[in-house]
Design a protein around this motif. Structure first.
Motif, short mmCIF file in Angstrom:
data_model
loop_
_atom_site.label_atom_id
_atom_site.label_comp_id
_atom_site.label_asym_id
_atom_site.label_seq_id
_atom_site.Cartn_x
_atom_site.Cartn_y
_atom_site.Cartn_z
N TRP A 1 44.92 42.54 42.08
CA TRP A 1 45.24 43.30 40.88
C TRP A 1 44.46 44.60 40.89
CZ3 TRP A 1 48.54 43.77 37.07
CH2 TRP A 1 48.19 44.51 35.94
N CYS A 2 45.17 45.71 40.64
CA CYS A 2 44.52 47.01 40.52
C CYS A 2 44.36 47.33 39.04
CB CYS A 2 45.35 48.10 41.21
SG CYS A 2 44.63 49.75 40.96
N PHE A 3 43.13 47.44 38.58
CA PHE A 3 42.86 47.78 37.18
C PHE A 3 43.33 49.20 36.84
CE2 PHE A 3 39.59 44.43 37.72
CZ PHE A 3 39.83 43.68 36.59
N VAL A 4 43.18 50.13 37.77
CA VAL A 4 43.51 51.53 37.51
C VAL A 4 45.01 51.71 37.26
CG1 VAL A 4 43.51 53.85 38.50
CG2 VAL A 4 41.53 52.37 38.84
N ASP A 5 45.82 51.12 38.13
CA ASP A 5 47.28 51.30 38.06
C ASP A 5 48.01 50.16 37.39
OD1 ASP A 5 47.22 53.82 39.39
OD2 ASP A 5 46.97 52.78 41.29
N SER A 6 47.27 49.14 36.92
CA SER A 6 47.88 47.94 36.31
C SER A 6 49.01 47.41 37.18
CB SER A 6 48.40 48.25 34.91
OG SER A 6 47.33 48.61 34.07
N THR A 7 48.68 47.20 38.46
CA THR A 7 49.66 46.79 39.46
C THR A 7 49.15 45.58 40.21
OG1 THR A 7 50.36 49.07 39.74
CG2 THR A 7 50.95 47.55 41.50
N MET A 8 50.05 44.64 40.46
CA MET A 8 49.73 43.45 41.24
C MET A 8 50.20 43.66 42.68
SD MET A 8 50.62 39.56 40.23
CE MET A 8 49.15 39.19 39.31
N GLY A 9 49.44 43.12 43.59
CA GLY A 9 49.82 43.25 45.00
C GLY A 9 49.59 41.97 45.76
N MET B 1 60.15 52.66 43.92
CA MET B 1 59.01 51.78 43.75
C MET B 1 57.72 52.58 43.98
SD MET B 1 58.39 48.13 45.53
CE MET B 1 56.98 48.06 46.57
N THR B 2 56.75 52.44 43.09
CA THR B 2 55.49 53.15 43.19
C THR B 2 54.50 52.33 44.03
OG1 THR B 2 55.85 54.07 41.01
CG2 THR B 2 53.62 54.18 41.88
N THR B 3 53.83 53.00 44.94
CA THR B 3 52.84 52.34 45.78
C THR B 3 51.45 52.63 45.21
OG1 THR B 3 54.24 52.62 47.70
CG2 THR B 3 51.94 52.12 48.11
N CYS B 4 50.64 51.62 45.11
CA CYS B 4 49.28 51.78 44.60
C CYS B 4 48.34 52.04 45.78
CB CYS B 4 48.86 50.53 43.84
SG CYS B 4 47.12 50.53 43.36
N GLU B 5 47.73 53.21 45.79
CA GLU B 5 46.81 53.56 46.88
C GLU B 5 45.58 52.66 46.90
OE1 GLU B 5 43.98 57.07 45.96
OE2 GLU B 5 45.86 57.56 44.93
N HIS B 6 45.15 52.18 45.72
CA HIS B 6 43.97 51.32 45.66
C HIS B 6 44.24 49.98 46.34
CE1 HIS B 6 43.82 53.96 42.04
NE2 HIS B 6 42.66 54.24 42.60
N LEU B 7 45.41 49.40 46.10
CA LEU B 7 45.77 48.14 46.75
C LEU B 7 45.90 48.34 48.25
CD1 LEU B 7 48.39 46.74 44.22
CD2 LEU B 7 46.16 45.74 44.74
N ALA B 8 46.50 49.45 48.66
CA ALA B 8 46.71 49.73 50.08
C ALA B 8 45.38 49.91 50.82
CB ALA B 8 47.57 50.98 50.25
N LYS B 9 44.38 50.45 50.15
CA LYS B 9 43.10 50.76 50.79
C LYS B 9 42.03 49.68 50.55
CE LYS B 9 43.66 55.75 50.51
NZ LYS B 9 43.13 56.99 49.93
N SER B 10 42.36 48.60 49.86
CA SER B 10 41.34 47.61 49.52
C SER B 10 40.79 46.91 50.76
CB SER B 10 41.88 46.59 48.52
OG SER B 10 42.96 45.88 49.05
N ALA B 11 39.52 46.55 50.69
CA ALA B 11 38.82 45.89 51.79
C ALA B 11 38.83 44.38 51.58
CB ALA B 11 37.39 46.43 51.87
N ASP B 12 37.99 43.68 52.32
CA ASP B 12 37.90 42.22 52.21
C ASP B 12 36.44 41.78 52.37
OD1 ASP B 12 38.72 39.58 51.97
OD2 ASP B 12 39.24 39.39 54.08
#
Length: 85
Positions: free
Chosen positions: A77-85, A1-12
């Motif tokens: 949703w990460c636009f860069v990696d087209s990944t949902m989190g 499974m690929t982990t999206c760094e953008h989702l992991a680092k997202s703020a609020d």
């Protein structure tokens, strides 16, 4: 499974325009669903909306992650990696 760094680092961040899409509000437009940028708090309309301001914000700024700004929805949703989190 690929982990999206953008989702992991997202703020609020706080929503800049909690009442709706920033650009649609300014122009008198309409939207279907809302998305909040997790880098700056921009609220934009989804790709089912006529103007697609959330995607336009990503293209203009490179801010990678949005979160649904609809009641009872927490998906992201990460636009860069087209990944949902």
């Amino acid at each position: 499974m690929t982990t999206c760094e953008h989702l992991a680092k997202s703020a609020d961040p706080e929503a800049r325009t909690p009442e709706g899409c920033e650009e649609c509000l300014a122009a008198g437009g309409r939207w279907v669903h809302l998305r909040r940028c997790l880098e700056c708090g921009h609220v934009g309309c989804c790709d089912s909306s006529p103007a697609k301001h959330a995607t336009a914000h990503f293209r203009a700024t490179g801010h990678p992650v949005v979160q649904s700004f609809e009641p009872n929805e927490t998906w992201r949703w990460c636009f860069v990696d087209s990944t949902m989190g």
